[in-house]
Design an enzyme around this catalytic site. Structure first.
Site, PDB file in Angstrom:
ATOM      1  N   SER A 142      40.975  48.253  44.936  1.00  0.00           N
ATOM      2  CA  SER A 142      42.041  47.313  45.743  1.00  0.00           C
ATOM      3  C   SER A 142      42.047  45.918  44.979  1.00  0.00           C
ATOM      4  O   SER A 142      43.255  45.467  44.505  1.00  0.00           O
ATOM      5  CB  SER A 142      41.627  46.669  47.405  1.00  0.00           C
ATOM      6  OG  SER A 142      40.086  46.965  47.410  1.00  0.00           O
ATOM      7  N   GLU A 143      40.807  45.415  44.647  1.00  0.00           N
ATOM      8  CA  GLU A 143      40.300  44.015  43.841  1.00  0.00           C
ATOM      9  C   GLU A 143      39.468  44.010  42.666  1.00  0.00           C
ATOM     10  O   GLU A 143      38.466  44.960  43.296  1.00  0.00           O
ATOM     11  CB  GLU A 143      40.434  42.765  44.765  1.00  0.00           C
ATOM     12  CG  GLU A 143      41.731  42.834  45.498  1.00  0.00           C
ATOM     13  CD  GLU A 143      42.353  42.394  46.938  1.00  0.00           C
ATOM     14  OE1 GLU A 143      43.788  42.784  47.392  1.00  0.00           O
ATOM     15  OE2 GLU A 143      41.551  43.728  47.209  1.00  0.00           O
ATOM     16  N   THR A 144      39.918  43.133  41.408  1.00  0.00           N
ATOM     17  CA  THR A 144      39.127  43.303  40.579  1.00  0.00           C
ATOM     18  C   THR A 144      39.254  41.932  40.606  1.00  0.00           C
ATOM     19  O   THR A 144      40.008  41.083  40.599  1.00  0.00           O
ATOM     20  CB  THR A 144      38.973  43.829  39.362  1.00  0.00           C
ATOM     21  OG1 THR A 144      38.691  45.580  39.701  1.00  0.00           O
ATOM     22  CG2 THR A 144      37.757  43.924  38.370  1.00  0.00           C
ATOM     23  N   HIS A 188      38.522  39.356  50.722  1.00  0.00           N
ATOM     24  CA  HIS A 188      37.031  40.440  49.922  1.00  0.00           C
ATOM     25  C   HIS A 188      36.411  39.768  48.914  1.00  0.00           C
ATOM     26  O   HIS A 188      36.023  39.971  48.889  1.00  0.00           O
ATOM     27  CB  HIS A 188      37.009  41.694  50.562  1.00  0.00           C
ATOM     28  CG  HIS A 188      37.695  42.705  49.431  1.00  0.00           C
ATOM     29  ND1 HIS A 188      38.711  43.122  48.920  1.00  0.00           N
ATOM     30  CD2 HIS A 188      36.921  43.244  48.976  1.00  0.00           C
ATOM     31  CE1 HIS A 188      38.763  43.615  48.436  1.00  0.00           C
ATOM     32  NE2 HIS A 188      37.583  43.982  47.776  1.00  0.00           N
TER      33      HIS A 188
END
Length: 288
Positions: free
Chosen positions: A41-43, A75
């Site tokens: 979902s994110e990096t 997060h």
């Protein structure tokens, strides 16, 4: 690169995050490509600077989804701070994000995993929404919404439209048309819907939450949880400075525990804090 599970104290739960330990020299296009490659979902990408600059302004970090760069996300902020603390120690890590400076403070307790808590920027209450319009946009009946709480867009760096659902059964069955939802949000000032219910699986949780985006689901959404903390305090779901639990990711078999609190001073809600644990699960080298 490090992969870390955030908002959990157990591996293979919570929300997975890839952290590039040294993003210096990468172009924006390369960062976006790496984020697509990790398919999480994110990096995040850490861009280290001199000690004096970092002391004053924080450690520079950029956050990417598979589709775009974000000014803030929860997060990734907490998980990146855990990774940085692992190399430096200390009770606080300050990150400079596109939204500004976000400090993350750490708490230690005997025989307990380390707990990190970020302080998000003060909330903006953007708009309350017409229930019938929201129900049409997300494909629910009006009676599926909680009649006692408002649908409201709140931002602590990223605007979420907090949508209270009447029951856990309805929330577990929520399916939205992404095109209609995106169109409604674009017209009303929100980035994503964040669905919550006062019925929970864990009786110690205050809310059960789900976040559907990009045709998928997010196991834990710290930025939305911060907006929700402000919303809860504003509308009496939580008391000022009361730390409460939001559960998320259960439907995905990635259970997440997000602890939130906010302060109310007069009619203003400030000092939004979002915290949890994190577990490192993988390290590797990126070659391209």
């Amino acid at each position: 690169m490090v992969q870390i599970d955030v908002f959990t104290d157990q591996a293979l739960a919570g929300n997975a995050l890839a952290v590039c330990l040294d993003g210096r020299g990468l172009t924006t296009e390369q960062m976006q490509g790496i984020a697509r490659e990790t398919n999480l979902s994110e990096t995040t990408f850490i861009l280290r600077r001199g000690a004096a600059i970092e002391h004053e302004h924080g450690i520079r970090v950029r956050i990417f989804t598979v589709s775009e760069e974000l000014p803030f996300a929860g997060h990734p902020t907490l998980g990146t701070a855990f990774v940085l603390r692992g190399s430096n120690g200390g009770s606080e890590v300050k990150l400079e994000l596109n939204v500004g400076l976000v400090p993350v403070r750490f708490e230690e307790a005997a025989e307990q995993p380390t707990f990190g808590e970020m302080t998000q920027v003060d909330p903006q209450f953007v708009a309350e929404h017409d229930r019938e319009a929201v129900a049409r946009a997300i494909g629910l009946a009006l009676e599926d919404l909680d009649p006692e709480l408002p649908v409201e867009t709140v931002s602590t760096g990223l605007p979420y439209t907090i949508t209270p659902i009447r029951s856990l059964a309805v929330l577990r069955d929520v399916r939205i048309d992404p095109n209609r939802a995106v169109d409604y949000l674009a017209r009303s000032g929100g980035k994503f819907f964040y669905f919550v219910s006062r019925e929970t699986v864990d009786r110690n949780a205050r809310l059960h939450a789900r976040m559907l985006f990009y045709g998928n689901e997010d196991p834990a959404t710290g930025s939305a949880a911060g907006c929700t903390a402000a919303w809860m305090v504003a509308h009496g779901v939580a008391q000022s400075d009361e730390r409460v639990l939001i559960e998320q990711g259960i439907e995905m078999k990635r259970p997440s525990r997000i602890f939130v609190r906010a302060s109310k001073t007069g009619n203003r809600v400030v000092n939004v804090r979002v915290g949890g644990n994190a577990v490192e699960v993988m390290r590797g080298e990126l070659i391209f």
